[in-house]
Design a protein around this motif. Structure first.
Motif, PDB file in Angstrom:
ATOM      1  N   UNK A  88       0.799  -1.107  -0.225  1.00  0.00           N
ATOM      2  CA  UNK A  88      -0.025  -0.041  -0.030  1.00  0.00           C
ATOM      3  C   UNK A  88       0.974   1.141  -0.057  1.00  0.00           C
ATOM      4  N   UNK A  89       1.810   1.272   0.816  1.00  0.00           N
ATOM      5  CA  UNK A  89       3.036   2.446   0.639  1.00  0.00           C
ATOM      6  C   UNK A  89       3.289   2.643  -0.596  1.00  0.00           C
ATOM      7  N   UNK A  90       3.791   1.550  -1.375  1.00  0.00           N
ATOM      8  CA  UNK A  90       4.363   1.622  -2.418  1.00  0.00           C
ATOM      9  C   UNK A  90       3.426   2.187  -3.666  1.00  0.00           C
ATOM     10  N   UNK A  91       2.216   1.982  -3.225  1.00  0.00           N
ATOM     11  CA  UNK A  91       0.930   2.347  -3.987  1.00  0.00           C
ATOM     12  C   UNK A  91       0.616   3.845  -3.986  1.00  0.00           C
ATOM     13  N   UNK A  92       0.704   4.257  -2.545  1.00  0.00           N
ATOM     14  CA  UNK A  92       0.620   5.765  -2.229  1.00  0.00           C
ATOM     15  C   UNK A  92       1.659   6.486  -3.070  1.00  0.00           C
ATOM     16  N   UNK A  93       3.094   5.985  -2.960  1.00  0.00           N
ATOM     17  CA  UNK A  93       4.087   6.450  -3.639  1.00  0.00           C
ATOM     18  C   UNK A  93       3.720   6.800  -4.989  1.00  0.00           C
ATOM     19  N   UNK A  94       3.355   5.872  -5.788  1.00  0.00           N
ATOM     20  CA  UNK A  94       3.126   5.807  -7.355  1.00  0.00           C
ATOM     21  C   UNK A  94       1.977   6.584  -7.596  1.00  0.00           C
ATOM     22  N   UNK A  95       0.937   6.646  -6.626  1.00  0.00           N
ATOM     23  CA  UNK A  95      -0.096   7.779  -6.769  1.00  0.00           C
ATOM     24  C   UNK A  95       0.229   9.156  -6.724  1.00  0.00           C
ATOM     25  N   UNK A  96       0.943   9.346  -5.841  1.00  0.00           N
ATOM     26  CA  UNK A  96       1.536  10.677  -5.504  1.00  0.00           C
ATOM     27  C   UNK A  96       2.455  11.218  -6.662  1.00  0.00           C
ATOM     28  N   UNK A 101       2.393  10.220  -9.744  1.00  0.00           N
ATOM     29  CA  UNK A 101       1.404  10.562 -11.026  1.00  0.00           C
ATOM     30  C   UNK A 101       0.621  11.602 -10.671  1.00  0.00           C
ATOM     31  N   UNK A 102       0.310  11.832  -9.269  1.00  0.00           N
ATOM     32  CA  UNK A 102      -0.580  13.288  -9.231  1.00  0.00           C
ATOM     33  C   UNK A 102       0.276  14.482  -9.484  1.00  0.00           C
ATOM     34  N   UNK A 103       1.717  14.140  -8.997  1.00  0.00           N
ATOM     35  CA  UNK A 103       2.319  15.557  -8.898  1.00  0.00           C
ATOM     36  C   UNK A 103       3.312  15.404 -10.187  1.00  0.00           C
ATOM     37  N   UNK A 104       3.001  14.818 -11.302  1.00  0.00           N
ATOM     38  CA  UNK A 104       3.634  14.846 -12.435  1.00  0.00           C
ATOM     39  C   UNK A 104       5.042  14.218 -12.482  1.00  0.00           C
ATOM     40  N   UNK A 105       5.382  13.457 -11.550  1.00  0.00           N
ATOM     41  CA  UNK A 105       6.655  12.842 -11.712  1.00  0.00           C
ATOM     42  C   UNK A 105       6.867  11.611 -12.420  1.00  0.00           C
TER      43      UNK A 105
END
Length: 163
Positions: A148-156, A158-162
């Motif tokens: 889940x933590x990895x998923x949170x990092x991936x979603x963040x 994506x959201x922040x355009x990284x």
């Protein structure tokens, strides 16, 4: 209520029906916030370690001599896994000096992703669950929390355009 039962059920949260695991995850959120506000990422990390060790002990005590290795009322494992899922938010808030509540979409993502991985039990999560012992009860949620933590990092990202 004995000490092992208080720890294992997170002060009785595990007796809330339906879906005690979801209640355990939900109850862990404000506690994670308190730990973060008091001591940032270091205190949340110490809390995870302490809860894991106490949870392992409590689970072993509560399941001693029973056939079922993971009764639904044991939700300390959900608390630990949910706190792990929140680590990226704690790290970001702590390192940037911003309120962890400013990242409220991340809280929702951490909660949903952790519950998804905990219920679905993909790969190593299922392996840990099938161990059939107190360590397995704790480890499956640790691994689900890491996913889940990895998923949170991936979603963040994506959201922040990284990404």
């Amino acid at each position: 209520m004995g000490l092992a039962r208080m720890i294992g059920t997170v002060l009785g949260t595990g007796y809330i029906k339906p879906a005690p695991g979801t209640w355990g995850s939900l109850v862990s959120l404000p506690w994670a916030w308190v730990l973060h506000v008091i001591g940032g990422l270091p205190l949340l990390a110490l809390g995870i370690i302490a809860a894991f060790l106490k949870g392992w002990w409590a689970t072993a005590q509560m399941t001693r001599g029973q056939e079922g290795h993971d009764p639904s009322e044991i939700v300390i494992d959900e608390l630990v896994g949910q706190w792990i899922a929140l680590l990226p938010l704690s790290w970001a808030a702590w390192s940037m000096g911003i309120s962890i509540l400013a990242m409220w979409p991340g809280w929702i993502a951490a909660f949903v992703l952790f519950r998804l991985f905990d219920i679905w039990k993909p790969g190593p999560v299922g392996w840990a669950d099938r161990r059939g012992d107190a360590l397995g009860v704790m480890l499956d949620d640790v691994i689900a929390g890491v996913f889940a933590a990895i998923g949170v990092l991936v979603l963040a990202a994506l959201y922040h355009g990284v990404l």
